[in-house]
Design a protein around this motif. Structure first.
Motif, mmCIF file in Angstrom:
data_model
loop_
_atom_site.group_PDB
_atom_site.id
_atom_site.type_symbol
_atom_site.label_atom_id
_atom_site.label_comp_id
_atom_site.label_asym_id
_atom_site.label_seq_id
_atom_site.Cartn_x
_atom_site.Cartn_y
_atom_site.Cartn_z
ATOM 1 N N ILE A 37 0.888 -1.173 0.000
ATOM 2 C CA ILE A 37 0.000 0.000 0.000
ATOM 3 C C ILE A 37 0.917 1.212 0.000
ATOM 4 N N LYS A 38 0.917 1.914 -1.111
ATOM 5 C CA LYS A 38 1.890 2.983 -1.302
ATOM 6 C C LYS A 38 1.582 4.212 -0.442
ATOM 7 N N ALA A 39 2.602 4.738 0.216
ATOM 8 C CA ALA A 39 2.434 5.916 1.075
ATOM 9 C C ALA A 39 2.199 7.172 0.238
ATOM 10 N N PHE A 40 2.717 7.173 -1.000
ATOM 11 C CA PHE A 40 2.563 8.311 -1.898
ATOM 12 C C PHE A 40 2.243 7.813 -3.310
ATOM 13 N N ASP A 41 1.413 8.567 -4.011
ATOM 14 C CA ASP A 41 1.174 8.316 -5.431
ATOM 15 C C ASP A 41 1.950 9.349 -6.237
ATOM 16 N N PHE A 42 2.172 9.051 -7.516
ATOM 17 C CA PHE A 42 2.994 9.916 -8.369
ATOM 18 C C PHE A 42 2.319 10.158 -9.716
ATOM 19 N N VAL A 43 2.693 11.287 -10.327
ATOM 20 C CA VAL A 43 2.238 11.594 -11.691
ATOM 21 C C VAL A 43 3.473 11.781 -12.578
ATOM 22 N N PRO A 44 3.310 11.636 -13.903
ATOM 23 C CA PRO A 44 4.402 12.023 -14.794
ATOM 24 C C PRO A 44 4.517 13.539 -14.803
ATOM 25 N N TYR A 45 5.744 14.040 -14.714
ATOM 26 C CA TYR A 45 5.936 15.481 -14.589
ATOM 27 C C TYR A 45 7.184 15.878 -15.364
ATOM 28 N N LYS A 46 7.570 17.133 -15.307
ATOM 29 C CA LYS A 46 8.639 17.617 -16.201
ATOM 30 C C LYS A 46 9.998 16.974 -15.950
ATOM 31 N N GLY B 35 9.985 13.744 -14.597
ATOM 32 C CA GLY B 35 9.598 12.357 -14.328
ATOM 33 C C GLY B 35 8.659 12.251 -13.144
ATOM 34 N N CYS B 36 8.702 11.107 -12.444
ATOM 35 C CA CYS B 36 7.767 10.813 -11.361
ATOM 36 C C CYS B 36 7.781 11.918 -10.301
ATOM 37 N N THR C 196 14.730 5.680 -13.577
ATOM 38 C CA THR C 196 13.265 5.688 -13.425
ATOM 39 C C THR C 196 12.577 5.817 -14.791
ATOM 40 N N TYR C 197 13.180 6.572 -15.714
ATOM 41 C CA TYR C 197 12.593 6.731 -17.053
ATOM 42 C C TYR C 197 12.587 5.403 -17.823
ATOM 43 N N PHE D 186 6.053 5.286 -18.244
ATOM 44 C CA PHE D 186 4.850 6.129 -18.169
ATOM 45 C C PHE D 186 5.154 7.451 -17.465
ATOM 46 N N TYR D 187 5.983 7.376 -16.428
ATOM 47 C CA TYR D 187 6.264 8.569 -15.624
ATOM 48 C C TYR D 187 7.224 9.546 -16.321
ATOM 49 N N ALA D 188 7.733 9.150 -17.484
ATOM 50 C CA ALA D 188 8.596 10.047 -18.264
ATOM 51 C C ALA D 188 7.829 10.732 -19.393
#
Length: 302
Positions: A41-50, A52-53, A121-122, A127-129
């Motif tokens: 259960i992830k403590a934080f969620d992430f979005v793709p951003y300039k 990366g994650c 990470t990329y 997806f996050y890249a």
């Protein structure tokens, strides 16, 4: 420890501690992302951003920790740095699995430069890249192709509805990105939320940062007083029938704004709080739009 230290904030402090007390903001986000990949259960969620994650919540938590004197944020020519003000064995505050996961991230990735960390990470989480402004500089053509393959674009126009109840800001934004939503239309009367990320300025900023246009149309909202005693679905249906007869009828010009956005941008989402569209007036706004003559779009509830 101070009561404002939610468990997830202890993770941020422990992460900084494990990495010697100081990290760049970019590296912190990447290490945190790799740590959460190990969590069930992830403590934080992430979005793709300039770069990366990126976690909006983690970024906000760092600001809060700075305000309470736990960390110091400094910006220099080489980047933005987050530094622990004092060491306090924050790792001891975490459960065993998370302590081991942090140590594992340090062992696996601690020797990488910031660029190599971003590159890792990329290539492993393309997806996050997809929103990155530097991917072309640090990836091979083949690796870049894998990132571009993750970008979802659709030619057909579509009207969506989405409620943010039960979603983090990041998972909500990801739903919009995955469905190639280009305009988010907020139909709340008062675009304020006690839930992080969903008050007007926060939501608008998050959307803008990932290339989604945000517009607020309070004229299509319902006063909060009218929503107080809704218990059964019948209560909702009575309220929304009245809404269709009154607010929706007298504010039809605002439906034209949404129609024009669909015509111009193709993929538009109506948003409000409730998870279920049948318990939210956005469902009735969508129904009215779907009944318009010569419409050339379908409806999908996210």
């Amino acid at each position: 420890l101070c009561s404002m230290l939610y468990y997830r904030r202890k993770i941020l402090l422990a992460l900084l501690e494990v990495f010697g007390g100081q990290l760049t903001a970019k590296s912190l986000q990447k290490f945190l992302f790799l740590f959460t990949r190990k969590q069930e259960i992830k403590a934080f969620d992430f979005v793709p951003y300039k770069y990366g994650c990126f976690s909006f919540q983690a970024n906000q938590d760092i600001v809060t920790l700075s305000k309470y004197g736990y960390v110091e944020i400094t910006t220099t020519e080489t980047g933005r740095y987050i530094r622990l003000k004092e060491k306090n064995n924050y790792s001891a505050e975490l459960d065993l699995f998370d302590r081991q996961s942090l140590a594992s991230v340090k062992t696996e990735f601690g020797g990488l430069s910031q660029t190599d960390l971003i590159r890792y990470t990329y290539t492993h989480y393309p997806f996050y890249a997809t929103k990155s402004s530097i991917a072309a500089q640090i990836l091979t053509i083949e690796e870049l192709d894998k990132v571009n393959a993750q970008i979802k674009t659709f030619a057909e126009p579509m009207l969506f509805t989405i409620g943010y109840e039960s979603l983090s800001l990041e998972s909500y934004i990801n739903k919009l990105i995955i469905n190639d939503v280009r305009v988010l239309c907020d139909v709340r009367k008062n675009a304020f939320s006690q839930k992080y990320g969903f008050s007007k300025s926060q939501l608008q900023q998050a959307c803008t940062r990932v290339g989604i246009e945000y517009i607020h149309i309070p004229e299509l909202g319902i006063d909060s007083e009218e929503r107080q005693d809704l218990v059964s679905q019948k209560d909702y249906d009575i309220l929304f029938a009245k809404y269709e007869r009154t607010t929706l009828k007298t504010n039809e010009t605002y439906l034209t704004i949404i129609l024009n956005k669909i015509q111009e941008k193709g993929r538009v989402a109506l948003t409000c709080f409730e998870k279920s569209p049948i318990q939210c007036h956005r469902g009735r706004v969508a129904k009215r739009l779907m009944a318009m003559p010569n419409k050339k779009f379908d409806l999908k509830n996210l």
